[in-house]
Design a protein around this motif. Structure first.
Motif, PDB file in Angstrom:
ATOM      1  N   MET A 154      -8.835   1.785   2.727  1.00 47.21           N
ATOM      2  CA  MET A 154      -8.429   0.403   2.507  1.00 47.21           C
ATOM      3  C   MET A 154      -9.282  -0.338   1.485  1.00 47.21           C
ATOM      4  N   ARG A 155     -10.339   0.280   1.040  1.00 45.36           N
ATOM      5  CA  ARG A 155     -11.100  -0.307  -0.065  1.00 45.36           C
ATOM      6  C   ARG A 155     -10.497   0.091  -1.415  1.00 45.36           C
ATOM      7  N   GLN A 195       0.853  -1.184   0.000  1.00 47.32           N
ATOM      8  CA  GLN A 195       0.000   0.000   0.000  1.00 47.32           C
ATOM      9  C   GLN A 195       0.893   1.240   0.000  1.00 47.32           C
ATOM     10  N   ARG A 210      -7.182   0.679  -4.097  1.00 46.98           N
ATOM     11  CA  ARG A 210      -5.981  -0.066  -4.440  1.00 46.98           C
ATOM     12  C   ARG A 210      -5.052   0.787  -5.280  1.00 46.98           C
ATOM     13  N   GLU A 211      -3.765   0.447  -5.179  1.00 47.03           N
ATOM     14  CA  GLU A 211      -2.714   0.995  -6.025  1.00 47.03           C
ATOM     15  C   GLU A 211      -2.759   2.524  -6.052  1.00 47.03           C
ATOM     16  N   TYR A 217      -5.075   4.647  -6.592  1.00 42.86           N
ATOM     17  CA  TYR A 217      -6.222   5.264  -5.933  1.00 42.86           C
ATOM     18  C   TYR A 217      -5.972   5.389  -4.431  1.00 42.86           C
ATOM     19  N   PHE A 218      -5.343   4.368  -3.842  1.00 42.80           N
ATOM     20  CA  PHE A 218      -4.995   4.450  -2.424  1.00 42.80           C
ATOM     21  C   PHE A 218      -3.970   5.556  -2.192  1.00 42.80           C
ATOM     22  N   SER A 221      -8.760  -9.520   3.637  1.00 42.85           N
ATOM     23  CA  SER A 221      -7.744  -8.491   3.457  1.00 42.85           C
ATOM     24  C   SER A 221      -7.968  -7.261   4.327  1.00 42.85           C
ATOM     25  N   GLN A 240      -4.366 -10.307  -4.134  1.00 43.64           N
ATOM     26  CA  GLN A 240      -5.444 -10.209  -3.159  1.00 43.64           C
ATOM     27  C   GLN A 240      -6.568 -11.191  -3.460  1.00 43.64           C
ATOM     28  N   GLU A 241      -6.888 -11.400  -4.735  1.00 43.69           N
ATOM     29  CA  GLU A 241      -7.962 -12.321  -5.090  1.00 43.69           C
ATOM     30  C   GLU A 241      -7.600 -13.756  -4.716  1.00 43.69           C
ATOM     31  N   LYS A 251      -5.022  -5.282   6.484  1.00 45.12           N
ATOM     32  CA  LYS A 251      -4.565  -3.962   6.051  1.00 45.12           C
ATOM     33  C   LYS A 251      -4.785  -2.917   7.137  1.00 45.12           C
ATOM     34  N   ARG A 297      -0.647  -8.663  -0.646  1.00 44.05           N
ATOM     35  CA  ARG A 297       0.125  -7.776  -1.520  1.00 44.05           C
ATOM     36  C   ARG A 297       0.373  -8.408  -2.885  1.00 44.05           C
TER      37      ARG A 297
END
Length: 367
Positions: free
Chosen positions: A131-132, A81, A134-135, A137-138, A222, A212-213, A226, A209
């Protein structure tokens, strides 16, 4: 028909170097590493005995850099993250200890602990929003949160708004005390992160990391992983922020919540080696040394730091510490190879190679 021994077997009977000693050396290597670590800790613990006041301040700053980089590495390196909002926790820790010292009669160490706890609470609340994501966007979300916090502090009269706060005289600590507090925080941070990473929690964190899927299909939830990672990372950064306030004795929003803090954490981690426990320590030494050498030329310092960062990303993307380990392993193999040639012996075969090269019973029989 009698089999003649191979030339290598003949050479091994008279060589002065005994290859069976190598497994012993391999077993001793970790102990040598622990011994070196213990020596470094001893030298650090005795620092105030041989360091000047100016050197103690430099060491304090270096230890804080290491602590913050280690904390960011837990989230950005092991957790994947890439946070741009850790400046929020530096500022939160600084202002928390300042407000507590000004308006309460709590002990100093308790105020320091509460500065880390408030940073962890803020991280927990922020995790509900971030935390919802990803990448990228986080990263953008964490940056926006830090910028919003800075704007809030610039207009909050309770904390002095743009003027900031001056800590009371009771917060004044000598250089040796600040040194030991920063060293203790660094040791606690590093030990906590190493134990977390090597625990089942760390395995779940790195599984999330990497994919995640796939981790979710294996039953790894997850979000709580996180969230805990974010809170632990913020806790130690908040403690470092509290120590920074105790060192400066005056704080204001633009410096406490400056983006330079998180940029420094990221640069140090990438230079030393992301997702490694030793990398942030090495990166902090390199970065801090470059800063001190070029302290009279800030423009040149920024230019060389940027060039070094580009070269490391291009030529050694894993960082300087993993690169040093690879070079050391290669040099060790080269040295052992030269020893074997000079003594007329050969390196020990791996078990599968020894079995493959052993003659069968049928090959040794006479026709």
């Amino acid at each position: 028909m009698r089999m003649r021994p191979a030339p290598s077997d003949q050479g091994r009977s008279s060589r002065p170097w005994s290859w069976p000693q190598l497994p012993l050396l391999r077993r001793l290597a970790p102990w040598l590493g622990w011994g070196l670590l213990g020596l470094l800790l001893l030298l650090a613990a005795l620092g105030p005995l041989y360091l000047s006041a100016f050197d103690l301040v430099l060491a304090f700053t270096l230890f804080n850099y290491m602590t913050m980089a280690q904390s960011w590495n837990l989230l950005g390196g092991y957790g994947g993250q890439f946070s741009l909002g850790h400046s929020l926790f530096v500022g939160a820790g600084s202002y928390t200890i300042a407000v507590l010292l000004l308006h309460t009669g709590l002990p100093l160490l308790l105020d320091l602990l509460l500065s880390g706890l408030l940073a962890a609470i803020l991280a927990t609340l922020a995790a509900l929003l971030l935390m919802r994501l990803r990448e990228a966007y986080f990263s953008i979300g964490s940056l926006g949160l830090a910028m919003a916090s800075l704007t809030w502090m610039l207009n909050w009269s309770f904390t002095g708004a743009t003027s900031g706060l001056n800590l009371p005289p009771s917060a004044t600590l000598d250089y040796s005390t600040l040194y030991y507090l920063a060293l203790a925080l660094l040791v606690a941070t590093t030990l906590t992160i190493v134990l977390l990473v090597r625990s089942p929690f760390g395995l779940r964190l790195m599984a999330i990391r990497d994919d995640q899927e796939a981790a979710a299909e294996l039953g790894v939830n997850s979000f709580p992983v996180k969230l805990v990672t974010f809170a632990v990372s913020a806790f130690f950064v908040g403690l470092a922020g509290g120590l920074i306030a105790l060192n400066k004795l005056e704080i204001e929003p633009d410096s406490a919540f400056s983006m330079n803090w998180v940029i420094t954490m990221i640069i140090i981690t990438i230079i030393g080696g992301i997702a490694t426990s030793t990398g942030p320590l090495v990166g902090a030494v390199v970065f801090f040394t470059l800063q001190q050498v070029l302290q009279n030329s800030q423009d040149l310092s920024s230019l060389l730091t940027g060039l070094m960062l580009i070269l490391i990303i291009r030529l050694a993307p894993e960082g300087l510490w993993p690169l040093a380990l690879k070079l050391g392993r290669h040099l060790g193999e080269l040295l052992l190879s030269r020893i074997s040639r000079s003594t007329g012996s050969a390196p020990p075969l791996a078990p599968e190679e020894a079995v493959a090269g052993r003659p069968s019973l049928s090959e040794g029989r006479q026709p």
